[in-house]
Design a protein around this motif. Structure first.
Motif, PDB file in Angstrom:
ATOM      1  N   SER A  25       0.544  -1.064   0.332  1.00 12.00           N
ATOM      2  CA  SER A  25       0.031  -0.127  -0.609  1.00 12.00           C
ATOM      3  C   SER A  25       0.590   1.256  -0.197  1.00 12.00           C
ATOM      4  O   SER A  25       0.367   2.379  -0.590  1.00 12.00           O
ATOM      5  CB  SER A  25      -0.904  -0.254   0.895  1.00 12.00           C
ATOM      6  OG  SER A  25      -1.990  -0.380   1.706  1.00 12.00           O
ATOM      7  N   GLN A  26       1.870   1.297   0.778  1.00  9.44           N
ATOM      8  CA  GLN A  26       2.950   2.006   0.830  1.00  9.44           C
ATOM      9  C   GLN A  26       3.042   3.128  -0.336  1.00  9.44           C
ATOM     10  O   GLN A  26       3.677   3.850  -0.803  1.00  9.44           O
ATOM     11  CB  GLN A  26       4.153   2.253   2.391  1.00  9.44           C
ATOM     12  CG  GLN A  26       5.283   2.790   1.805  1.00  9.44           C
ATOM     13  CD  GLN A  26       5.629   2.897   2.725  1.00  9.44           C
ATOM     14  OE1 GLN A  26       6.011   4.737   3.652  1.00  9.44           O
ATOM     15  NE2 GLN A  26       7.464   2.696   3.100  1.00  9.44           N
ATOM     16  N   VAL A  27       3.947   1.797  -1.111  1.00  5.61           N
ATOM     17  CA  VAL A  27       4.153   2.350  -2.858  1.00  5.61           C
ATOM     18  C   VAL A  27       3.334   2.241  -3.595  1.00  5.61           C
ATOM     19  O   VAL A  27       3.738   3.126  -4.339  1.00  5.61           O
ATOM     20  CB  VAL A  27       4.602   0.393  -3.174  1.00  5.61           C
ATOM     21  CG1 VAL A  27       5.295   0.960  -4.831  1.00  5.61           C
ATOM     22  CG2 VAL A  27       6.271  -0.131  -1.971  1.00  5.61           C
ATOM     23  N   LEU A  28       2.258   1.748  -3.383  1.00 10.39           N
ATOM     24  CA  LEU A  28       1.101   2.002  -3.834  1.00 10.39           C
ATOM     25  C   LEU A  28       0.745   3.937  -4.324  1.00 10.39           C
ATOM     26  O   LEU A  28       0.280   4.677  -5.045  1.00 10.39           O
ATOM     27  CB  LEU A  28       0.154   1.250  -3.875  1.00 10.39           C
ATOM     28  CG  LEU A  28       0.117  -0.021  -5.259  1.00 10.39           C
ATOM     29  CD1 LEU A  28      -0.532  -1.007  -4.511  1.00 10.39           C
ATOM     30  CD2 LEU A  28       0.926  -0.038  -6.228  1.00 10.39           C
ATOM     31  N   PHE A  29       0.645   4.120  -2.881  1.00 10.73           N
ATOM     32  CA  PHE A  29      -0.103   5.413  -2.454  1.00 10.73           C
ATOM     33  C   PHE A  29       0.835   6.831  -3.103  1.00 10.73           C
ATOM     34  O   PHE A  29       0.550   7.401  -3.949  1.00 10.73           O
ATOM     35  CB  PHE A  29      -0.471   5.362  -0.768  1.00 10.73           C
ATOM     36  CG  PHE A  29      -2.156   4.990  -0.729  1.00 10.73           C
ATOM     37  CD1 PHE A  29      -2.934   5.509  -1.605  1.00 10.73           C
ATOM     38  CD2 PHE A  29      -2.059   3.987   0.636  1.00 10.73           C
ATOM     39  CE1 PHE A  29      -3.955   5.001  -0.615  1.00 10.73           C
ATOM     40  CE2 PHE A  29      -2.856   3.590   1.491  1.00 10.73           C
ATOM     41  CZ  PHE A  29      -3.830   3.878   0.372  1.00 10.73           C
ATOM     42  N   GLN A  30       2.266   6.156  -2.605  1.00 14.28           N
ATOM     43  CA  GLN A  30       3.184   6.807  -3.069  1.00 14.28           C
ATOM     44  C   GLN A  30       3.279   7.395  -4.596  1.00 14.28           C
ATOM     45  O   GLN A  30       3.741   8.581  -5.631  1.00 14.28           O
ATOM     46  CB  GLN A  30       4.513   6.638  -2.583  1.00 14.28           C
ATOM     47  CG  GLN A  30       5.121   6.157  -0.794  1.00 14.28           C
ATOM     48  CD  GLN A  30       6.454   6.039  -0.524  1.00 14.28           C
ATOM     49  OE1 GLN A  30       7.020   4.714  -1.243  1.00 14.28           O
ATOM     50  NE2 GLN A  30       7.173   6.653  -0.803  1.00 14.28           N
ATOM     51  N   TYR A  31       3.167   6.274  -5.167  1.00 14.29           N
ATOM     52  CA  TYR A  31       2.943   6.049  -6.316  1.00 14.29           C
ATOM     53  C   TYR A  31       1.699   7.111  -7.153  1.00 14.29           C
ATOM     54  O   TYR A  31       2.119   7.726  -7.713  1.00 14.29           O
ATOM     55  CB  TYR A  31       3.163   4.602  -7.123  1.00 14.29           C
ATOM     56  CG  TYR A  31       2.290   4.449  -8.703  1.00 14.29           C
ATOM     57  CD1 TYR A  31       3.611   5.025  -9.886  1.00 14.29           C
ATOM     58  CD2 TYR A  31       1.590   4.135  -8.539  1.00 14.29           C
ATOM     59  CE1 TYR A  31       3.003   4.917 -10.970  1.00 14.29           C
ATOM     60  CE2 TYR A  31       0.846   3.870  -9.882  1.00 14.29           C
ATOM     61  CZ  TYR A  31       1.615   4.657 -11.179  1.00 14.29           C
ATOM     62  OH  TYR A  31       1.328   4.288 -12.643  1.00 14.29           O
ATOM     63  N   LEU A  32       0.631   6.982  -6.030  1.00  7.28           N
ATOM     64  CA  LEU A  32      -0.444   8.228  -6.930  1.00  7.28           C
ATOM     65  C   LEU A  32      -0.475   9.070  -6.722  1.00  7.28           C
ATOM     66  O   LEU A  32      -1.242  10.112  -7.356  1.00  7.28           O
ATOM     67  CB  LEU A  32      -1.714   7.221  -6.219  1.00  7.28           C
ATOM     68  CG  LEU A  32      -2.146   5.982  -6.647  1.00  7.28           C
ATOM     69  CD1 LEU A  32      -3.357   4.604  -5.904  1.00  7.28           C
ATOM     70  CD2 LEU A  32      -2.676   5.873  -8.035  1.00  7.28           C
ATOM     71  N   GLU A  33       0.833   9.091  -5.503  1.00 11.85           N
ATOM     72  CA  GLU A  33       0.794  10.564  -5.457  1.00 11.85           C
ATOM     73  C   GLU A  33       1.333  11.237  -6.198  1.00 11.85           C
ATOM     74  O   GLU A  33       1.213  12.635  -6.127  1.00 11.85           O
ATOM     75  CB  GLU A  33       1.418  11.301  -3.933  1.00 11.85           C
ATOM     76  CG  GLU A  33       0.869  10.737  -2.550  1.00 11.85           C
ATOM     77  CD  GLU A  33      -0.004  11.545  -2.105  1.00 11.85           C
ATOM     78  OE1 GLU A  33       0.477  12.933  -2.657  1.00 11.85           O
ATOM     79  OE2 GLU A  33      -0.647  11.432  -0.618  1.00 11.85           O
ATOM     80  N   GLN A  34       3.046  10.706  -7.112  1.00 12.54           N
ATOM     81  CA  GLN A  34       3.565  10.916  -8.557  1.00 12.54           C
ATOM     82  C   GLN A  34       2.756  11.570  -9.408  1.00 12.54           C
ATOM     83  O   GLN A  34       3.035  12.390  -9.681  1.00 12.54           O
ATOM     84  CB  GLN A  34       4.464  11.076  -8.456  1.00 12.54           C
ATOM     85  CG  GLN A  34       5.539  10.260  -7.235  1.00 12.54           C
ATOM     86  CD  GLN A  34       6.555   8.932  -7.291  1.00 12.54           C
ATOM     87  OE1 GLN A  34       6.469   8.263  -8.069  1.00 12.54           O
ATOM     88  NE2 GLN A  34       7.441   8.463  -6.087  1.00 12.54           N
ATOM     89  N   CYS A  35       1.526  10.987  -9.143  1.00 14.19           N
ATOM     90  CA  CYS A  35      -0.046  10.850 -10.113  1.00 14.19           C
ATOM     91  C   CYS A  35      -0.907  11.893  -9.960  1.00 14.19           C
ATOM     92  O   CYS A  35      -1.803  11.901 -10.538  1.00 14.19           O
ATOM     93  CB  CYS A  35      -0.408   9.580 -10.661  1.00 14.19           C
ATOM     94  SG  CYS A  35       0.555   7.997 -11.492  1.00 14.19           S
ATOM     95  N   SER A  36      -0.370  12.712  -9.161  1.00 14.27           N
ATOM     96  CA  SER A  36      -1.547  13.415  -9.092  1.00 14.27           C
ATOM     97  C   SER A  36      -2.329  13.172  -7.991  1.00 14.27           C
ATOM     98  O   SER A  36      -3.755  13.756  -8.064  1.00 14.27           O
ATOM     99  CB  SER A  36      -1.561  14.223  -9.754  1.00 14.27           C
ATOM    100  OG  SER A  36      -0.463  15.085 -10.173  1.00 14.27           O
ATOM    101  N   ILE A  37      -2.854  12.305  -7.223  1.00 15.50           N
ATOM    102  CA  ILE A  37      -4.372  11.438  -6.531  1.00 15.50           C
ATOM    103  C   ILE A  37      -3.749  11.870  -4.915  1.00 15.50           C
ATOM    104  O   ILE A  37      -2.626  10.808  -4.660  1.00 15.50           O
ATOM    105  CB  ILE A  37      -4.185  10.193  -6.838  1.00 15.50           C
ATOM    106  CG1 ILE A  37      -4.444   9.641  -8.566  1.00 15.50           C
ATOM    107  CG2 ILE A  37      -4.904   9.606  -5.914  1.00 15.50           C
ATOM    108  CD1 ILE A  37      -5.811   9.833  -9.417  1.00 15.50           C
ATOM    109  N   ALA A  38      -4.401  12.186  -4.883  1.00 15.66           N
ATOM    110  CA  ALA A  38      -4.204  12.748  -3.485  1.00 15.66           C
ATOM    111  C   ALA A  38      -4.518  11.505  -2.427  1.00 15.66           C
ATOM    112  O   ALA A  38      -6.316  11.138  -2.824  1.00 15.66           O
ATOM    113  CB  ALA A  38      -5.523  14.116  -2.853  1.00 15.66           C
TER     114      ALA A  38
END
Ligand code: TMP
Ligand code: ASP
Length: 250
Positions: free
Chosen positions: A54-67
């Motif tokens: 989850s940490q990797v995917l949340f970080q990745y989505l943050e980089q994709c501008s998903i809060a």
């Protein structure tokens, strides 16, 4: 360590208060349930695995501008997250027919959908998490028209980004469930977790319909090797996050 204040215990996580009222600590458990907790068990190491994925995917989505609600992980099975009021909704996106979609519509397992399907379920164990229509969402005041549109748009964006990420891990994102929350500033944030508990993932390197299953369906359907599948997903996700790590190992 002083006694921690437990705010909430769910089926897969315990939420603790922190010294900061805007931040809570989510501790991921090894407990596994299915079919509205009719089936219970333990998947050894699951808490730490799902927290790291989850940490990797949340970080990745943050980089994709998903809060998202993610802040950091003080240990392998603990995540500090922004405190949110979770919307009582499960937002499911499906790319390939599986699970309840097949059971309820007769579509054959594995049929690729012409376009991703976004569905809303009412997060309510007593009612068995029923499928909602747009009008029922409005009737029950579970979301406003605007929020429904915003949630659908966000869910489809997540689908695009996550499908690409998993494809690079040689995994097909069949379907997944997202949860959202509202923070103290009325911001809509992606919350909960994204893991083999909440996604259907099929191994692109396997054609056998049972061997390809890399997610909680192994537990739901008693397919065995549950821990192996979760560990394999973690390894591929970490390698994808940090490709040099993998190259150095070889
Ligand atoms: P379903 O086919 O059983 O409706 O599940 C769709 C997706 O949602 C699948 O990836 C598993 C996930 N899911 C959860 O994360 N929690 C749940 O309680 C359920 C029923 C499904
Ligand atoms: N999380 C759900 C439950 O126990 C079901 C599932 O994931 O299949 O009850």
């Amino acid at each position: 360590m002083p006694d921690r204040i437990l705010l909430y215990e769910g089926k897969a996580k315990i939420i603790y208060a922190t010294e900061n009222p805007e931040i809570v600590l989510a501790e991921f458990k090894d407990d596994a349930t299915a079919f509205n907790a009719l089936k219970r068990g333990t998947i050894s190491g699951k808490g730490a695995i799902n927290c790291q994925i989850s940490q990797v995917l949340f970080q990745y989505l943050e980089q994709c501008s998903i809060a998202t609600h993610w802040i950091d992980c003080p240990s392998l099975n603990q995540m500090r997250v922004k405190k949110v009021k979770i919307l009582p909704l499960e937002v499911v996106v499906r790319n390939i027919a599986a699970g309840s979609l097949c059971q309820q519509t007769g579509l054959p397992l594995g049929e690729v959908l012409v376009r991703p399907l976004v569905e809303f379920y009412y997060k309510n164990d007593a009612l068995g998490d029923p499928l909602l229509t747009r009008d029922r969402l409005l009737l029950l005041k579970l979301a406003t028209e605007n929020q429904i549109d915003q949630l659908k748009k966000l869910a489809l964006e997540c689908d695009r980004y996550l499908s690409e990420f998993f494809s690079n891990c040689n995994l097909t994102l069949v379907d997944f469930k997202l949860e959202f929350g509202i923070d103290g500033k009325s911001q809509l944030l992606l919350a909960d977790e994204i893991s083999p508990d909440t996604c259907r993932l099929w191994d692109n390197l396997e054609t056998d319909p049972q061997n390809r299953v890399m997610d909680k369906d192994r537990f739901r359907q008693d397919l065995g090797k549950v821990e192996n599948a979760y560990q394999q997903v973690l390894e591929r996700v970490l390698a994808q996050k940090n490709p040099t790590r993998n190259r150095e190992k070889k």
